[in-house]
Design an enzyme around this catalytic site. Structure first.
Site, PDB file in Angstrom:
ATOM      1  N   ASP A   1       0.839  -1.211   0.000  1.00  0.00           N
ATOM      2  CA  ASP A   1       0.000   0.000   0.000  1.00  0.00           C
ATOM      3  C   ASP A   1       0.875   1.264   0.000  1.00  0.00           C
ATOM      4  O   ASP A   1       0.490   2.294   0.528  1.00  0.00           O
ATOM      5  CB  ASP A   1      -0.986   0.007   1.181  1.00  0.00           C
ATOM      6  CG  ASP A   1      -0.294  -0.051   2.540  1.00  0.00           C
ATOM      7  OD1 ASP A   1       0.946  -0.193   2.586  1.00  0.00           O
ATOM      8  OD2 ASP A   1      -1.006   0.038   3.557  1.00  0.00           O
TER       9      ASP A   1
ATOM     10  N   ASP B   1       9.854  -2.664   8.079  1.00  0.00           N
ATOM     11  CA  ASP B   1       9.383  -2.765   6.691  1.00  0.00           C
ATOM     12  C   ASP B   1      10.531  -2.887   5.686  1.00  0.00           C
ATOM     13  O   ASP B   1      10.310  -3.263   4.539  1.00  0.00           O
ATOM     14  CB  ASP B   1       8.521  -1.547   6.353  1.00  0.00           C
ATOM     15  CG  ASP B   1       7.366  -1.417   7.329  1.00  0.00           C
ATOM     16  OD1 ASP B   1       6.442  -2.237   7.261  1.00  0.00           O
ATOM     17  OD2 ASP B   1       7.413  -0.513   8.191  1.00  0.00           O
TER      18      ASP B   1
ATOM     19  N   CYS C   1       6.564   6.993  11.271  1.00  0.00           N
ATOM     20  CA  CYS C   1       6.316   5.581  10.975  1.00  0.00           C
ATOM     21  C   CYS C   1       6.684   4.776  12.222  1.00  0.00           C
ATOM     22  O   CYS C   1       7.543   5.189  12.997  1.00  0.00           O
ATOM     23  CB  CYS C   1       7.199   5.156   9.802  1.00  0.00           C
ATOM     24  SG  CYS C   1       6.929   3.465   9.268  1.00  0.00           S
ATOM     25  N   HIS C   2       6.036   3.639  12.408  1.00  0.00           N
ATOM     26  CA  HIS C   2       6.379   2.855  13.601  1.00  0.00           C
ATOM     27  C   HIS C   2       7.234   1.621  13.272  1.00  0.00           C
ATOM     28  O   HIS C   2       7.386   0.735  14.101  1.00  0.00           O
ATOM     29  CB  HIS C   2       5.119   2.466  14.380  1.00  0.00           C
ATOM     30  CG  HIS C   2       4.057   1.822  13.547  1.00  0.00           C
ATOM     31  ND1 HIS C   2       2.717   1.927  13.805  1.00  0.00           N
ATOM     32  CD2 HIS C   2       4.127   1.068  12.422  1.00  0.00           C
ATOM     33  CE1 HIS C   2       2.029   1.263  12.901  1.00  0.00           C
ATOM     34  NE2 HIS C   2       2.860   0.734  12.056  1.00  0.00           N
TER      35      HIS C   2
END
Ligand code: NAD
Length: 487
Positions: A119, A260, A174-175
C-alpha cells in the site's frame, strides 16, 4: 476555547485514532485539548467518536471531541494535524494491481525495487499525493504555525514533497523501528541494557548500532540465525524480522534491515510467489505476496466492521462500562469468529489505562508543546545528519524533540557505504522520479520509471499499462495532469 486543537485527517482508521486518543488520555499535560476527527466516511467517524468520548469520560480525562467531514474545518485553529487518510482506499490499489498484472507487472507497477510494500504506491498514487500536498498547503494558509505529522503513506515521498515545497513545520512518522523491540524480545535481552540506533530512509532503515551492556550485540543475532533459523516458521505474514530474507540482506549489506525494510529488498526476493515463499516462509511468502496481502486485507476489513459494532453496542448500552470485565466478556461473546475476538482484545489492549500505544505522535506533541523531552525515530530532511546522502532528502533517524523542535542525534557508527550505494541511493532516485512526475505532470517520467523496470519487455507494454491506469474513472484529474506531455 480548548487549549490545544489536534486534528486527525482520515480519522476513520479507527485502531490508529484510538491509539492516539488513548495516549492523549494518558498524557496529563494535554488535558483540555480538543481532538477534531475528520473523515469522509461518516459511519467510521461516528464509531471513533463514540469510543473516544466514552473512554475519556471513564478515565475522567478532560478532552473534547468533534467530528467533521471538512478538511478546512479540521485544520482551522489546529496546532497539530495528523494525516492518516487513504484516498481511494485499499480497493484502488487492488484495481491498479489487477491492471498491472494483466500487462506482466507482478504485484503491480508500484511494487518496485526497494519498495515492495503493497500500500506504498508512488507511480499511480496521484490522488493520494495531491490530497496530502493540498492539506499541507491548506495548513500553510489556515494554520501556518501548526505541525503536520504525516502518517499516511508513502511517507518517504510525502515528507520530501511537502518539506521541500511547503513552508510549514512537518515530519514523517512511521512505527517500523518497533521491530527492534521485537528482536530484543526474541533474543531474550533486557531492553533496558540495549543501546540501539536505526538510520536510513522510511521503510529503508538499518540497525547501525546494537550494543548490549555496552558490548557489540550483533554476535547474538548471528548466533540466533545459526541455531534457530532452520526451525523458524512465520507466525503471521508480518513476521519477517528474523527471517531468511533478513539474514540474506544482513549478509550482503553488513547490517540488519529493520521493520518494513525487510519487505523492501531487491527483486531477488520478490520475482514470484514461489520466490517469496522461499525467503519469507510458508504458507504466505510474506505480507506482500498475493496470499499475505489477502490475509491482511481481510483482517483490516473485519477490524473496521468490529470497531463499528463495538461502538454501536455502547450507543445502545450507554450505561455499560467500557473498562469493565463484564462488558469485555459480553462483547467477546457477540463476536462470532476468531478475528473479531482477536480484535475485541486489541481494542481493549489499546484502551488499557496503564499502557501507552508505542505510537510516537502524542509523545512528539507533548515534547513540542510542553517541553517533555523525548527520544524518537522520525523522518526529517537530512541536512548533514547522514554523510553521503543529499541534504534535501528526508531521512529516518534517531532524534530528540523538545519545545525548540526536532534535533537529530549523531548516527554513530554511520551507515555502511554498501547500504548507501546499493540501497539508499537507488531508493532515493526512485523517490526523485516519483516527485519529478508528480510536480511536472510529464507522462514520459512515468514511462521511464517502467522502462527501467526489469519486468518490462517492450515500450508498448508500458504505454498500455499507463493508459489503462489513467483510464480509471477515479483518475480523471491524474489523466488531465499527465495529458500534455505525450509525444
Ligand atoms: P483505511 O482505508 O483503513 O483508512 C483510511 C481512512 O481515510 C478511511 O477512514 C477513509 O474513509 C479515509 N479517507 C479516504 N479519503 C479521504 C479524504 N479525502 N479525506 C479524509 N479522509 C479520507 O487505511 P489504513 O489501512 O488505515 O491506512 C491509512 C494510511 O496509513 C495508509 O497510507 C497506510 O499505508 C498508512 N499507514 C502508515 C503507518 C505508519 O506507521 N506510518 C502504519 C500503517 C498504515
Amino acid at each position: 476555547m480548548a487549549a490545544t486543537k489536534l486534528s486527525i485527517i482520515g480519522a476513520g482508521s479507527a485502531a490508529f485514532s484510538l491509539r492516539l486518543v488513548g495516549d492523549l488520555c494518558k498524557t496529563k499535560e494535554l488535558a483540555g485539548s480538543l481532538v477534531s476527527f475528520m473523515d469522509i466516511d461518516e459511519s467510521r467517524l461516528n464509531a471513533v467518536y463514540v469510543l473516544a468520548k466514552k473512554y475519556a469520560e471513564e478515565l475522567g480525562v478532560d478532552l473534547e471531541f468533534e467530528t467533521t467531514t471538512s478538511v478546512e474545518d479540521a485544520i482551522r485553529n489546529s496546532s497539530f494535524v495528523v494525516n492518516t487518510a487513504l484516498v481511494g482506499g485499499h480497493s484502488y490499489f487492488e484495481k491498479v494491481r489487477r491492471i498491472s498484472e494483466k500487462y506482466g507487472y507482478y504485484r503491480g507497477i508500484d511494487s518496485q525495487e526497494f519498495n515492495m510494500v503493497s500500500d506504498y504506491y508512488t507511480i499511480s498514487n496521484f490522488n493520494q499525493l495531491k490530497f496530502m500536498y493540498d492539506v499541507a498547503k491548506m495548513i500553510e494558509k489556515l494554520s501556518p504555525k501548526a505541525w503536520l505529522l504525516q502518517a499516511a503513506n508513502p511517507v518517504f515521498e510525502l515528507t520530501n514533497l511537502i518539506s521541500r515545497n511547503v513552508p510549514i513545520n512537518m515530519v514523517g512518522i512511521c512505527h517500523g523501528h518497533h521491530a527492534v523491540d521485537h528482536m530484543i524480545e526474541v533474543l531474550g535481552l533486557d531492553k533496558n541494557k540495549v543501546d540501539w540506533q536505526v538510520a536510513g530512509v522510511n521503510h529503508g532503515i538499518w540497525l547501525t548500532r546494537f550494543l548490549y551492556e555496552g558490548k557489540d550485540a550483533y554476535p547474538l543475532i548471528d548466533k540466533w540465525f545459526e541455531e534457530e533459523l532452520a526451525s523458524w516458521k512465520p507466525t503471521n505474514p508480518f513476521d519477517d524480522q528474523l527471517s531468511p530474507v533478513a539474514k540474506d540482506m544482513y549478509e550482503f549489506y553488513g547490517k540488519i534491515p529493520i521493520g518494513d525494510t525487510v519487505r523492501n529488498g531487491s527483486w531477488k526476493y520478490h520475482y514470484n510467489l514461489e520466490t517469496k515463499k522461499k525467503w519469507f516462509g510458508e504458507p504466505w511468502g510474506g505480507v506482500d505476496s498475493e496470499l499475505g496481502w489477502k490475509w491482511y486485507q481481510e483482517r483490516q476489513a473485519e477490524v473496521a466492521i468490529t470497531m463499528q459494532k463495538v461502538a454501536r453496542y455502547f450507543q445502545e448500552n450507554p450505561e455499560a462500562k467500557l473498562l469493565s470485565r463484564e462488558t469485555y466478556d459480553e462483547i467477546v461473546s457477540l463476536a462470532k469468529d476468531e478475528v473479531k475476538e482477536e480484535f475485541t482484545q486489541e481494542v481493549f489492549k489499546i484502551l488499557d489505562p496503564e499502557k501507552k500505544s508505542g505510537e510516537q505522535h502524542i509523545l512528539l506533541v507533548n515534547a513540542l508543546l510542553n517541553n517533555e523531552k523525548v527520544d524518537l525515530v522520525l523522518n526529517v530532511l537530512n541536512k548533514g545528519a547522514l554523510p553521503g546522502i543529499p541534504d534535501d532528502v528526508a531521512v529516518e533517524i534517531p532524534v530528540y524533540a523538545d519545545k525548540d523542535g526536532i534535533h537529530p542525534y549523531q548516527v554513530e557508527p554511520g551507515i555502511p557505504e554498501r547500504i548507501k550505494k546499493m540501497y539508499l541511493m537507488p531508493r532515493i532516485l526512485r523517490m526523485e522520479w516519483a516527485l519529478e512526475a508528480f510536480l511536472t505532470g510529464d507522462r514520459r517520467v512515468l514511462e521511464e520509471f517502467l522502462i527501467r523496470d526489469p519486468r518490462t519487455k517492450s515500450y508498448d507494454q508500458v504505454v498500455k499499462v499507463i493508459d489503462e491506469v489513467l483510464g480509471l474513472p477515479e483518475n480523471e484529474e491524474m489523466r488531465k495532469h499527465y495529458s500534455n506531455s505525450r509525444k
